[in-house]
Design a protein around this motif. Structure first.
Motif: not given
Lengths: 647, 525
Positions: A82-93
């Motif tokens: 969710p938006d409120t949590e740290p996001q993976p990078t595009q690369e990681e996704r």
């Protein structure tokens, strides 16, 4: 039994674990899960269905495949984390998605381990009818406006719960009980008693030939036993077996003969080989192989008819010609023309689309039946008239009768005039097929009055579309969620605005982002399914009393934005999206549901390649329902099986 | 005791008359109760959709001196065994559902308590295998669910009804508890399927073995249950009872059910039965009587008035009365103790509604029958005031030895059922006479419908000590003077007509005045 399947699966996955993907998992995926997922999704999480600690062992990827499938779906849509949590990078996704795609591509299509299953209630009713030649009916007068169960079988047998597949023909975890056994026994007695009564003489003579004044002869009795035995076993019996059964009534006559015959027939119909499917299957133990021809005939027949194979299918199984794809295709064409194909709507479509929920909409049976028959007649039309899968979403064809015609404006004029006979206050009326010209908003199943009325409000409607049409599985909402609060004093928010406040919690928003746009798109239709934008819109008496009517038509907000970023103005825009950019998801859901119904079980990881192949084929060719039935009947899980070892 | 009864047709199947030897009950060996004091039973027969009052109500009459109404003709022969109650019910307009609930529950607001039949069943069930039977003929009417039930359990929940005579027969006489022969057959079936399953098991794989184990364990459980039942001794030999055939139409279905009711009571399988001949509000089409209109439509005989509609409605009502007659005849045909089965059964026949067009519940049809010792039959009891139905129920409870302070909002039992004093209806007296001047006839007396329901347009004005004046007029007169409304009351009628011997016939009405009553349409309900 379930444990055994898992063990079997573990064996299959062990071989898989030696491939490159397993190593990739430890190296590529595991650290990312640790970093982004486990903080929330661990054993103590509110949603035990998604426990990533469990999924951390790479060799278990297959056993928790569904979690992965849904996780990657979320990752693709950008709805998790969710938006409120740290996001993976595009690369990681991308890395995780690539790993998953690789994993999926490496799954080998396999059939399931064959499991016998008990006939579902409707299948038992139809099969018993096929053997006896008549229905067992309850003596009850069905006046208009009353509800009565006519089938003695349905009345007496315990109702089937839906199995893990969501369909009632998935009876694998529906155990036999003494109550059901007593009822089987009762039904068989009732059926056999009738078979020998004068008004069923014709049904009896189908087996025995003409019975003279002197009554049944021993030869006729033996014919009867042999023929019923072959029929009830749904496969060819050896001459020895037939003779053995027939020999038991030798040397008898008169009432003693009839009594003995009834007894023999009862043991045949109470045998597990009749009540269950697949106990007599033939093949090599411990091997993957094609199902034998009788089993194939049964699979096809229970899929399209919810009934045992008829004589044509039986003959094609006897010489194995049913195994030829061309013959199979011809048979599907022929079977779809039979009235028995109505079971595809009465059972398959009804359970999939929860059409029986419409029964709660009106307690006036003619009205209720009218609403319910619209999606039924429509689906039957799609199934049997070679219509494209996606016509389900939008169509120019509709089925209406005088009880529903008000909702179809000028288009209702296409209907032949209905004249009520003198002295008939109310009655159930058959639908007529019309072409939608003035009321195109009614096209397809999503905007049929009964479907709209059975799901009241945007949330239920959105959830239904998400689950039943797009094939997403939603978790249960938290128990303490409460209602959408009313406006406080001085506040003048619309329902949708108040709702936005209510759903703003991150854990809720993830799902509501999916549900809400779908549901709010249907705000043009009131709770009873009437179209608010129609020129002659009349609110119901109840709404008038509550003085909601003016409110309803003002401030309708049907705009929406899907998690994918696509926007639309109203329902017709959404329908357009569903048949274009979202068509793959819709088709996938249709294929999975159909396959699951045909196989009478929940789909598992090794069905995935077969599903993918059919989805691709349907998507590219804009396939029809008939194409889909061909494809399912020719798929690996339908045509093949693995027979477990004897112990 | 020797049971003398005629051999008769037991059941009629699928449109063909199939004479079957009737049970083996004709032999003394199958005598059910040798009891010197046979138990008292309770039986209710419910008629849907009220009545057409002009043809149902008794015109004039007193307790012992009365003339049965045209609709009562079918059971006139039971005159000595019936107690006809009048002025029952004290509601004006009432819905179908509410009036139906009141029929056995006293008041439609008694939604948390048993109906009277269930209280009686509790008291009299003894050791009968079936505490009570709740029967009907048709499906549920979900629009107003209360139309489909008369029996309610102690929490006030409706009790599911059964309509199929075969199912009832099997429940009573074919269940393994009641039928040793059936138990024996069942045991052999179990043996054989067990053998079958074992042979399948020999060739089975793991998965099939699981399935077969499940099946085998159920069969073994069934064997054990059966073994336990072997110890139960049946009270009567039911082995040769003939199972009803598949019913071809409503009449056959009901006749079969009445056969079973008779048998169930006589064999003491149960002592309490309620049977609805249809839902209140029933939209059945009586095609076997040659009628195409729905019953409910016809029951609104004023709103949907036409000669043919009225005739059709009366045919249906007459059919209901014939079923009541049939029930009484059956119960009388069974000798028991010093009398008949009817003597030992309190039968309640009636409807929740009186006037089926305007839905009034002030003179609902209620007839009691049988119940020697607790009812004094052969009478017509018309109360001075409209009586709450709860009062009737209180008296029934009392008759069955059940003490209840109040029922359905009533606290006083109904008087007069067992012959005790009651306050009869008293009408202001009026003179009756006829005057003839040329073709002008003026008559004063009590108006009634013709006994012959095939001529529903013919009326009579009764005159003390003289032959009645016949009124046979065109539809317009019939309708504009609303003759039917005045039935049973005193009127002064002027018209033209002729004299035939000493009888006057009026063929055109010119004036009609009620002597004591009101104009039609001026009363509520």
């Amino acid at each position: 039994m379930r444990l055994r399947i898992l063990l079997y699966l573990a064996g299959f996955l062990a071989t898989f674990a030696t491939t490159a993907s397993a190593a990739d998992f430890d190296r590529v995926v595991k650290p990312l899960i640790q970093k982004y997922c486990v903080q929330c999704h661990n054993g103590k999480d509110a949603n035990p269905d998604v426990d990533f600690l469990k999924t951390m062992q790479s060799q278990e990827v297959g056993t928790v495949f569904e979690i992965w499938e849904s996780a990657v779906k979320q990752l693709r849509a950008g709805t998790m984390p969710p938006d409120t949590e740290p996001q993976p990078t595009q690369e990681e996704r991308k890395r995780v998605i690539a790993w998953f795609d690789d994993f999926v591509q490496n799954i080998e299509a396999r059939p399931a381990v064959f499991q016998p299953r008990r006939l579902a209630v409707n299948e038992y009713r139809n099969t018993l009818h096929s053997v006896l030649g008549f229905d067992l009916e309850v003596a009850i007068i069905e006046a208009e406006q009353t509800l009565a169960e006519r089938s003695l079988v349905v009345k007496l047998l315990p109702t089937d719960p839906p199995g893990k597949s969501g369909f009632k023909n998935d009876t694998h975890s529906n155990r036999l009980t003494t109550v059901a056994w007593d009822q089987y026994s009762y039904l068989v007695d009732a059926g056999l008693e009738q078979l020998f009564q004068p008004h069923r003489r014709k049904a009896l003579e189908v087996y025995t030939g003409r019975i003279s004044e002197d009554g049944l002869t021993v030869e006729q009795a033996q014919q009867l036993i042999k023929k019923v035995l072959s029929k009830a076993r749904r496969r060819k019996m050896s001459a020895d077996e037939l003779e053995k059964a027939a020999s038991r009534v030798g040397g008898l006559s008169g009432n003693a003969l009839v009594g003995a015959v009834k007894f023999e027939l009862k043991t045949i119909l109470m045998s597990p080989a009749f009540i269950y499917r697949g106990l007599l299957i033939s093949g090599q133990r411990g091997k993957r192989q094609r199902v034998d021809s009788y089993e194939l005939a049964e699979r096809l027949s229970y899929f399209l008819w919810a009934d045992m194979p008829n004589e044509t299918l039986f003959a094609l199984a006897a010489d194995d010609s049913i195994q030829q794809p061309e013959v199979l295709k011809q048979q599907i064409d022929r079977m779809l023309l039979s009235p028995k194909a109505r079971s595809l709507t009465a059972d398959f479509a009804t359970q999939w689309l929860t059409i029986n929920e419409i029964e709660k909409v009106s307690n006036n049976p003619p009205q209720m039946v009218a609403l319910k028959s619209q999606p039924l007649d429509f689906m039957h039309y799609l199934f049997t008239n070679n219509r494209p899968l996606l016509e389900m979403i939008d169509s120019e064809t509709a089925f209406i009768n005088p009880h529903t015609s008000r909702m179809y404006g000028r288009d209702a004029k296409q209907m032949k005039r209905y004249v009520k006979q003198k002295g008939i206050e109310v009655e159930i009326v058959a639908n007529q097929k019309i072409r939608l010209e003035a009321t195109k908003e009614r096209g397809g199943i999503l905007t049929m009055p009964g479907i709209l009325a059975m799901n009241r409000g945007p949330i239920l409607r959105g959830t239904w579309i998400l689950e039943r049409i797009l094939g997403d599985e939603l978790p249960e909402p938290p128990a303490n969620i409460g209602q959408v609060p009313p406006n406080t004093r001085g506040e003048k928010l619309t329902f949708r605005q108040r709702f936005e406040k209510h759903r703003s919690k991150a854990a809720c928003a993830i799902w509501h982002d999916k549900i809400d746009p779908l549901g709010f798109a249907l705000q043009d239709f009131d709770n009873s399914g009437k179209y608010l934008r129609s020129a002659n819109y009349q609110p119901s008496k109840k709404q008038k009393r509550k003085q909601q009517a003016p409110n309803l038509r003002d401030n309708i907000d049907t705009q929406g934005k899907l998690p994918s970023g696509e926007t639309f103005e109203n329902m017709s825009g959404l329908k357009q999206i569903l048949v274009t950019s979202q068509r793959e998801a819709v088709i996938r859901n249709v294929v999975e549901r159909t396959m699951s119904y045909a196989l009478c079980r929940k789909l598992v990881v090794y069905d995935r390649p077969s599903v993918d192949m059919i989805v691709k084929q349907m998507d590219e060719s804009n396939g029809t329902w008939r194409d889909l039935f061909y494809a399912v009947a020719n798929s690996v899980p339908f045509r093949e099986m693995i027979l477990s070892n004897a112990e | 005791m020797t049971t003398t009864m005629q051999r008769r047709t037991f059941l009629r199947g699928a449109g063909v008359l199939l004479p079957l030897p009737f049970l083996n009950l004709m032999q003394a060996s199958a005598k059910p109760t040798e009891n010197a004091h046979p138990p008292l039973r309770f039986m209710t027969l419910f008629k849907p959709n009220g009545v057409h009052p002009p043809s149902w109500n008794i015109s004039g009459g007193t307790e012992f001196d009365f003339r049965m109404s045209p609709l009562m003709k079918p059971f006139e022969k039971h005159r000595d065994d019936v107690l006809i109650l009048d002025n029952m019910g004290d509601f004006g307009f009432s819905s179908h559902a509410n009036s139906t609930r009141r029929f056995l529950s006293g008041h439609h607001r008694s939604t948390k308590s048993s109906s009277v039949d269930q209280l009686i069943a509790d008291k009299i069930k003894g050791d009968t295998p079936h505490r009570s039977l709740e029967l009907t003929t048709e499906g549920l009417f979900p629009n107003q669910i209360g139309c489909s039930y008369i029996s309610y359990d102690k929490s006030g929940a409706p009790i599911p009804r059964e309509s199929d005579p075969q199912l009832i027969f099997d429940r009573l006489f074919r269940n393994p508890l009641a039928n040793p022969d059936h138990r024996k057959k069942m045991a052999s079936v179990l043996d054989r399927v067990l053998e079958d399953a074992r042979s399948l098991s020999r060739r089975a794989g793991r998965e099939d073995r699981n399935t077969l184990d499940e099946y085998l364990s159920i069969v073994r459980q069934s064997e054990k249950r059966l073994a336990k039942m072997q110890q139960a001794k049946p009270k009567i030999d039911v082995g040769d009872f003939q199972r009803p055939l598949v019913a071809g139409n409503l009449n056959e279905q009901v006749e079969s059910m009445l056969d079973l009711i008779e048998l169930a009571l006589w064999t003491d399988s149960t002592r309490c039965i309620t049977y609805m001949l249809g839902n209140s509000n029933s939209r059945m089409v009586f095609d076997f009587l040659g009628i195409k209109e729905q019953h409910h439509y016809l029951s609104h005989f004023f709103r949907n008035f036409s000669r043919t509609n009225l005739e059709a409605l009366l045919k249906i009502s007459l059919w209901h009365m014939e079923k009541f007659d049939s029930l009484l005849t059956r119960l009388k045909s069974r000798r028991e103790g010093e009398g008949t089965l009817l003597d030992n059964t309190v039968v309640l026949y009636g409807s929740g509604m009186g006037h089926s067009d305007n839905h009034t519940v002030k003179r609902i049809p209620i007839i009691l029958a049988g119940g020697r010792g607790v009812l004094k039959t052969g009478r017509y009891v018309r109360y001075s005031q409209n009586q709450q139905l709860g009062r009737l129920h209180l008296s029934l409870l009392k008759a069955f030895g059940i003490k209840h302070e109040a029922f359905g909002g009533s606290e006083e039992p109904l008087r007069g059922l067992n012959g005790s004093d009651f306050e009869p209806y008293r009408e202001r007296p009026f003179d009756s006479w006829v005057k003839v001047e040329g073709n002008k006839i003026t008559v004063q007396g009590r108006l009634r419908m013709s006994d012959n329901l095939d001529e529903a347009k013919i009326f009579f004005v009764d005159i003390e000590g003289k032959p009645p004046v016949r009124v046979e007029v065109a539809f317009r007169d019939f309708h504009s003077f609303n003759l039917a409304y005045h039935c049973g009351t005193g009127i002064t009628l002027t018209g033209t007509g002729r004299t035939d011997g000493n009888r006057q016939i009026i063929t055109k009405v010119t004036d009609l005045k009620s002597i004591h009553g009101k104009k039609p349409g001026t009363m509520n309900g």
